[in-house]
Design a protein around this motif. Structure first.
Motif, PDB file in Angstrom:
ATOM      1  N   TYR A 141       0.830  -1.200   0.000  1.00  0.00           N
ATOM      2  CA  TYR A 141       0.000   0.000   0.000  1.00  0.00           C
ATOM      3  C   TYR A 141       0.871   1.260   0.000  1.00  0.00           C
ATOM      4  CZ  TYR A 141      -4.225  -2.748   1.099  1.00  0.00           C
ATOM      5  OH  TYR A 141      -5.283  -3.628   1.070  1.00  0.00           O
ATOM      6  N   VAL A 142       1.915   1.278   0.818  1.00  0.00           N
ATOM      7  CA  VAL A 142       2.806   2.436   0.883  1.00  0.00           C
ATOM      8  C   VAL A 142       3.476   2.669  -0.468  1.00  0.00           C
ATOM      9  CG1 VAL A 142       4.946   3.321   1.889  1.00  0.00           C
ATOM     10  CG2 VAL A 142       3.201   2.315   3.368  1.00  0.00           C
ATOM     11  N   LYS A 143       3.909   1.605  -1.122  1.00  0.00           N
ATOM     12  CA  LYS A 143       4.518   1.742  -2.453  1.00  0.00           C
ATOM     13  C   LYS A 143       3.520   2.384  -3.430  1.00  0.00           C
ATOM     14  CE  LYS A 143       7.405  -2.418  -1.948  1.00  0.00           C
ATOM     15  NZ  LYS A 143       7.611  -3.798  -2.427  1.00  0.00           N
ATOM     16  N   ALA A 144       2.282   1.928  -3.343  1.00  0.00           N
ATOM     17  CA  ALA A 144       1.260   2.468  -4.249  1.00  0.00           C
ATOM     18  C   ALA A 144       0.981   3.935  -3.948  1.00  0.00           C
ATOM     19  CB  ALA A 144      -0.021   1.645  -4.126  1.00  0.00           C
ATOM     20  N   GLU A 145       0.955   4.286  -2.671  1.00  0.00           N
ATOM     21  CA  GLU A 145       0.729   5.686  -2.299  1.00  0.00           C
ATOM     22  C   GLU A 145       1.862   6.569  -2.800  1.00  0.00           C
ATOM     23  OE1 GLU A 145      -1.020   6.296   1.902  1.00  0.00           O
ATOM     24  OE2 GLU A 145      -0.263   4.236   1.930  1.00  0.00           O
ATOM     25  N   ALA A 146       3.101   6.120  -2.603  1.00  0.00           N
ATOM     26  CA  ALA A 146       4.248   6.892  -3.085  1.00  0.00           C
ATOM     27  C   ALA A 146       4.193   7.068  -4.596  1.00  0.00           C
ATOM     28  CB  ALA A 146       5.549   6.212  -2.669  1.00  0.00           C
ATOM     29  N   THR A 147       3.785   6.023  -5.292  1.00  0.00           N
ATOM     30  CA  THR A 147       3.659   6.084  -6.755  1.00  0.00           C
ATOM     31  C   THR A 147       2.573   7.070  -7.154  1.00  0.00           C
ATOM     32  OG1 THR A 147       4.377   3.770  -6.923  1.00  0.00           O
ATOM     33  CG2 THR A 147       3.248   4.713  -8.829  1.00  0.00           C
ATOM     34  N   ALA A 148       1.452   7.057  -6.437  1.00  0.00           N
ATOM     35  CA  ALA A 148       0.361   7.995  -6.724  1.00  0.00           C
ATOM     36  C   ALA A 148       0.804   9.434  -6.513  1.00  0.00           C
ATOM     37  CB  ALA A 148      -0.845   7.680  -5.845  1.00  0.00           C
ATOM     38  N   LEU A 149       1.624   9.670  -5.501  1.00  0.00           N
ATOM     39  CA  LEU A 149       2.112  11.025  -5.245  1.00  0.00           C
ATOM     40  C   LEU A 149       3.047  11.488  -6.364  1.00  0.00           C
ATOM     41  CD1 LEU A 149       2.733  10.733  -1.408  1.00  0.00           C
ATOM     42  CD2 LEU A 149       0.969  12.107  -2.524  1.00  0.00           C
TER      43      LEU A 149
END
Length: 608
Positions: A141-149
């Protein structure tokens, strides 16, 4: 993480230097905190992620854009340009500059900060697997959030600059191949943003996070990033066979072809946002119960809630910051965005140079949806009686009342609250207010109203949650795209969702050209001060950001001894040009800093 933007860490906590702000320069990691320490616990790692949220999502807001003073509203024709030492004043006076002004490194953005913050996000993504006390699902989830940012930052740069360098990693060592050599084409940049969006979407939870983690990236927010990006890709500036100016690198600033399919791509992407929203209890707020196509009788409350109430269900993503100390960054950035400061001096307003322009005031409808015919014109033989002004504001549409504190009126959105009364707004000085300057200006910059959007029922609350994606925008995106595709029925269906919610009767115009103007007008009103208009107008290839900027002037009665803002003290009013904003077609896109161009890796946008 009950509030997503909660802790301020120095950039060292991400393993990068706080001074890293130039492109293609190796990050200086001397003296930074050891990555093993940061990613040695879930608590520290989540703090690093929160710093990425704080940095990435402030893009375009004070403290997160290039200019040190003012807001995008001051160069978009919404409010006045600011003081003479403000960056917004300089831009309005002489245009965007490759060497920057008032804290920027060029134009109205800070080009270097984009890359610093993107690298911070990649640092989190690349190191989160080190954390020992976090499940693999949490790490994903954190990886996906960082990617979204990263996608969010690229989206903003896409419509600011055009084609961009592609960065795929933190670029933390000389052998890292994760960056392109120079700028890539507009199409390659678009493809990369869509790629990032897909990666983020696939890695995020299917639904909403729930109350404990309000504010974190969702699939809906990622779909909104994709939808806005594709809308800009379809608009005339990029969606063209020829560039707005030729600079020898045309594929950086236009696609080289004009295609209606880009409008269809925008339609599909925005419909996907609505589908996700419906499945996850997000919706355009309309509680009036008047039925489809009818004016919403609770328009003032619903619009006020949608733009101001934290964590309301119309907002897919917001910049959350609840700091109340006006001098804390970015608390001060949010604090000064609308210049609302009840702790300033004697609970007064300080809006001397950010008043609403007549150019924007004239966009509002009457409360019944009809047009105003009684605003003063330029060069009239005599000033208008102030009673006309007071009647006009009483009869103006609900959004205008929710967004502005007008001369002669307390703020409608906080009735009865002393911090929001006309007495507390220093609109006029004693001497200036009583002068008979007609037809010239008494004062410049104060306009006819102080912006108070985002503070509906705020009381003494200074902070607010700036809406980054609101479903009203999605409906207006669809209205624009469907109209350009030649489908007025669907265009009107989506346009009227917003127009009717605002308490106004349905629009029935089907002529494409006329409907286009109506849709553009609706975006201006609905998204006022939400950092859309500056880019909307440029990508429509509309040059209205330049030209004569007008402000209403108010004469105070000679025998009036009270506040100069009270209705009882107003005698007359008139309209006057207070400055002429500079415009040059090169300003459709922002300039790359000259310091970066001098390195020989990046090429400049045409005209600079």
């Amino acid at each position: 993480m009950k509030k997503i933007i909660v802790s301020l860490l120095i950039s060292a906590s991400l393993g990068l230097s706080a001074c890293q702000d130039t492109f293609l320069q190796m990050p200086d990691t001397t003296g930074t905190v050891d990555l093993n320490e940061i990613y040695g616990s879930a608590k520290n790692a989540k703090s690093a992620l929160m710093t990425c949220y704080r940095e990435a999502l402030i893009h375009g807001l004070p403290g997160g854009w290039g200019v040190g003073h003012g807001t995008l509203g001051a160069i978009s024709g919404e409010v006045s340009r600011g003081y003479s030492w403000h960056g917004t004043y300089a831009i309005a006076q002489s245009g965007l500059d490759v060497n920057g002004t008032d804290g920027s490194d060029a134009g109205s953005d800070h080009f270097g900060n984009n890359w610093s913050y993107i690298r911070h996000c990649f640092t989190v993504r690349e190191n989160i697997d080190r954390v020992p006390d976090m499940s693999q699902q949490e790490k994903d989830y954190v990886k996906a959030e960082a990617t979204a940012l990263v996608a969010y930052r690229y989206m903003g740069m896409f419509y600011r600059y055009g084609g961009l360098p592609i960065v795929r990693g933190s670029f933390s060592n000389p052998a890292d191949p994760g960056v392109s050599a120079g700028r890539t084409s507009l199409q390659e940049t678009l493809n990369y943003i869509l790629e990032l969006c897909q990666q983020a979407y696939d890695g995020l939870p299917e639904g909403d996070w729930g109350a404990a983690d309000q504010g974190r990236m969702t699939r809906g927010a990622v779909l909104a990033i994709k939808a806005r990006t594709l809308l800009f890709a379809a608009r005339p500036l990029f969606n063209s066979s020829t560039p707005y100016l030729s600079g020898g690198h045309d594929n950086l600033v236009c696609f080289g072809t004009k295609s209606d399919e880009r409008w269809q791509d925008a339609i599909d992407a925005n419909e996907a946002v609505l589908t996700w929203a419906s499945a996850n209890n997000y919706a355009l707020l309309n509680t009036g119960g008047a039925g489809e196509g009818n004016p919403n009788p609770k328009a003032f409350d619903d619009y006020g809630t949608a733009t101001s109430t934290p964590s309301n269900r119309e907002v897919l993503l917001a910049y959350k910051c609840d700091e109340t100390n006006q001098w804390n960054w970015p608390g001060s950035a949010i604090f000064y965005y609308n210049n609302y400061s009840p702790v300033w001096t004697n609970n007064r307003w300080d809006t001397d140079v950010s008043g609403v322009l007549t150019n924007f005031l004239e966009l509002y409808y009457k409360a019944d949806g009809s047009e105003f015919t009684s605003w003063p014109g330029l060069n009239e033989a005599a000033p208008r009686d102030a009673s006309e002004w007071l009647r006009n504001i009483e009869n103006i549409e609900p959004r205008a009342k929710a967004d502005n504190m007008f001369i002669g009126f307390d703020a409608f959105n906080n009735p009865g609250h002393s911090s929001w009364s006309a007495n507390n707004w220093g609109r006029q000085t004693a001497n200036a207010g009583k002068k008979t300057n007609f037809p010239a200006a008494i004062e410049s910059g104060k306009g006819c109203a102080a912006p108070v959007k985002f503070y509906y029922k705020a009381g003494t609350r200074v902070w607010f949650e700036f809406p980054l994606f609101r479903l009203a925008e999605t409906y207006l995106n669809l209205a624009e795209a469907y109209n350009e595709k030649g489908n007025p029925v669907k265009a009107l269906e989506n346009l009227n969702k917003v127009h009717n919610r605002a308490g106004l009767p349905k629009i029935t115009e089907t002529d494409q050209t006329k409907l286009r103007k109506i849709i553009h007008r609706e975006r201006a009103i609905e998204l006022y001060r939400e950092n859309n208009r500056y880019y909307d107008v440029k990508h429509w290839k509309d040059e209205s950001l330049g030209g004569d900027m007008r402000e209403l002037q108010f004469k105070i009665k000679e025998d009036h001894s009270g506040s100069f803002n009270l209705a009882s003290g107003l005698e007359s009013y008139w309209d006057v040009v207070v400055y002429t904003a500079y415009w040059n077609p090169k300003m459709y896109l922002e300039p790359i800093p000259q310091s970066e161009i001098n390195k020989g890796t990046l090429v400049q946008n045409p005209g600079y």
